[in-house]
Design an enzyme around this catalytic site. Structure first.
Site: not given
Length: 630
Positions: A2, A50, A52-53, A77, A100
């Site tokens: 992000c 964002r 998205s992961i 991450e 997370d």
């Protein structure tokens, strides 16, 4: 992956205009095309974009905890977030999402800044605490994810993932910093302790910044430092197994994603090792991609295809032109500051190819720095052995005279191009190494700068940061010191900046398994002979990977992405090089001897001298100055 931005007023909790914070975030929309959010409270505002992961629908940002005490924006991450979540739940913490981001939020509420020591990941984040009226900014150990900040005229501290997020704020006073120009001309990038926009700072890797209302902005605090001071004990076989274990951990921990995942595959040791370990851990064919060049001497597609076949990957390749300089405007926009590592063109192209099928790609970055894989590491170790044999009082005048007499033969076979080595042997090890990582020498920089620029520098010299880093390194020998300096300066300033900006430009998350901090810490403790042996860098890693990869992959000469900028300035870009001497942008600074720059361009064009990389620097510098300052 992000991007985020924000404002915090340390002195007085002034109101924050949501539109202003939102505009800072929108300037980085490429970092997060999947969502946007803005949050404000007295004296603070946060904006987020964002990609998205993880937890695709359940972790919008900015995220505020249940009692509205803490708010967070986060880029990166956290690979061990599930383990941390279980520990927090055992302490009574209740979660409302599956990603997370909330683990960071709850972890900070539980442990405060000591949370950082528990994290395995790549990250930059900001957490506001309404009760204590503080803002906590933090950056990961290696500097994979960026974070810029600046104090504004209205008392606010503005921060953003990229410089363009700060530039979007109307109160940012934009003036170029000549010290950053000196640094850029020396190295080809602006290091993390400098910025082309005067007053802007970058939070150093492995540091945090804790802002408290009513107090002035403090200096960043270091929370992690790599040390080469200790040595691992054990046999070669035992350390080989430990290294392989850490390699597997680095790769498998980075394979967690709720979106399509793949890997860059160049056919070199590092990317091939990553793909081999991904294939071992995956039930499905790993998606790999490579780019080839239309010049056979720079094309690694055959090696990449061999690795892809060996591990039955879902492989794609694309041939690109080696003279694709049409990407220059794209790179100038992506990097903001001037960036003259010409391999960025190829890196952008492989990121764009990967993004056609995946959202996350694993990279092979970091092994050369951690395990002594560069040719300059071999040279530095050899030169230090010579320095140790000959007293400085004899060595300096002897090799200085030889170096001065030796012709500068850029056109000659490598063994005959000894001038730089001879001159380095006349210097101490740190000074010699600082020059070996450079692009434009101190002497040529001084010749190209005006008296006004030299005066404005006030004695600042780019190489001094390398000399200081090597002098103060927690290290045992010359190789340790060179690697420490590379990890502290070159890695975040060049390699990780290149990967972050080119991947984020196409909304791709790039992960760095070979920079897992547990792996890097082990590598730093390995005896030097297990990193560099018999002229072979990454010796123990290559030995460990022999069970996976053939010798023609492990032991062939390093190639890397090569961009023929020298040929460009004798061909299709020759006029651009000549035009530098007439540049109004460069002239307006008053810092450059443009007449001398014109003579340098003409000497290069005629083939009398080699200045391709310096000319490339000036092209990128001119365009960045236009972008940032008009």
């Amino acid at each position: 992956m992000c991007g985020f931005a924000g404002l915090f007023y340390p002195a007085v909790a002034k109101p924050v205009d949501p539109a202003r914070v939102r505009a800072m975030g929108e300037a980085m929309a490429h970092r997060g095309p999947d969502g946007a959010g803005t949050w404000t409270a007295p004296g603070v505002g946060l904006a987020h974009r964002r990609l998205s992961i993880i937890d695709l629908a359940g972790s919008p940002q900015p995220m505020v905890d249940a009692d509205e005490r803490h708010a967070i924006v986060f880029n990166g991450e956290i690979y061990n977030f599930r383990d941390l979540r279980r520990e927090l739940e055992s302490r009574g913490r209740v979660f409302r999402s599956d990603g997370d981001t909330e683990v960071l939020l709850q972890g900070y509420a539980e442990w405060g800044p000591s949370l950082l020591d528990r994290l395995n990941g790549m990250f930059a984040f900001a957490i506001h605490d309404a009760r204590t009226q503080t803002l906590f900014l933090a950056r990961d150990r290696m500097g994979v994810k960026p974070l810029h900040y600046v104090e504004l005229s209205d008392g606010a501290l503005a921060f953003a993932s990229e410089l363009k997020g700060l530039v979007a704020h109307p109160l940012l006073r934009r003036a170029p910093d000549v010290r950053a120009v000196e640094d850029f001309l020396a190295f080809g990038y602006v290091p993390d302790d400098a910025c082309l926009v005067a007053g802007v700072k970058k939070l150093p890797a492995g540091h945090f910044l804790l802002l408290e209302r009513g107090k002035p902005v403090p200096a960043p605090q270091r929370w992690w430092q790599l040390s080469f001071a200790d040595r691992a004990r054990g046999s070669v076989a035992a350390l080989e197994e430990e290294l392989l274990h850490r390699l597997r951990e680095g790769v498998t921990s980075r394979m967690v994603a709720d979106v399509p995942l793949g890997a860059f595959l160049s056919g070199g040791v590092d990317s091939s090792a990553v793909v081999a370990l991904m294939a071992e851990a995956s039930r499905h064919a790993v998606k790999t991609c490579t780019i080839g060049f239309d010049e056979a001497g720079h094309d690694e597609r055959a090696h990449a295809a061999g690795v892809a076949a060996r591990f039955a990957t879902d492989h794609r390749e694309r041939v690109v032109r080696s003279d694709d300089f049409a990407l220059i405007p794209t790179l100038v926009h992506a990097f903001d500051e001037p960036f003259a590592d010409a391999s960025a063109l190829a890196t952008w192209q492989v990121c764009a190819l990967a993004r056609e099928q995946v959202t996350v790609a694993l990279s092979g970055d970091g092994a050369d720095e951690a395990l002594a894989g560069y040719r300059r590491h071999r040279f530095q170790a050899a030169e230090e052995r010579v320095r140790g044999l000959i007293p400085a009082g004899v060595r300096s005048p002897l090799f200085g005279a030889l170096g001065a007499a030796w012709p500068k033969a850029d056109w000659a076979p490598r063994p005959l191009r000894a001038k730089a080595t001879l001159m380095n042997l006349a210097r101490d090890g740190a000074e010699g190494y600082a020059r070996s990582v450079g692009v434009t020498t101190p002497e040529l920089r001084a010749a190209l700068l005006t008296d006004a620029a030299r005066g404005a520098l006030q004695g600042h010299r780019a190489e001094d940061r390398y000399v200081a880093a090597m002098r103060d390194a927690p290290a045992r020998d010359a190789l340790d010191r060179a690697q420490y300096a590379d990890m502290a300066i070159w890695l975040p300033g060049d390699i990780l900046t290149k990967t972050d900006r080119t991947s984020m430009a196409v909304s791709l998350e790039a992960r760095e398994p070979l920079l897992d901090h547990r792996l890097v810490e082990l590598a730093a403790r390995l005896p030097s002979s297990m990193r560099l042996r018999g002229g072979e860098g990454k010796w123990l890693m290559k030995k460990a990977m022999q069970r996976y990869l053939p010798r023609d992959i492990l032991y062939r000469p390093k190639m890397g992405f090569v961009t023929p900028v020298s040929a460009w300035f004798r061909g299709p870009l020759a006029e651009q090089a000549t035009a530098l001497a007439r540049s109004r942008t460069l002239a307006r600074t008053g810092w450059f001897d443009l007449e001398r720059l014109g003579r340098l361009a003409e000497a290069h064009r005629a083939g009398r001298e080699e200045h391709g990389r310096t000319l490339w620097q000036f092209v990128m510098l001119e365009r960045s100055l236009v972008r940032l300052f008009g």
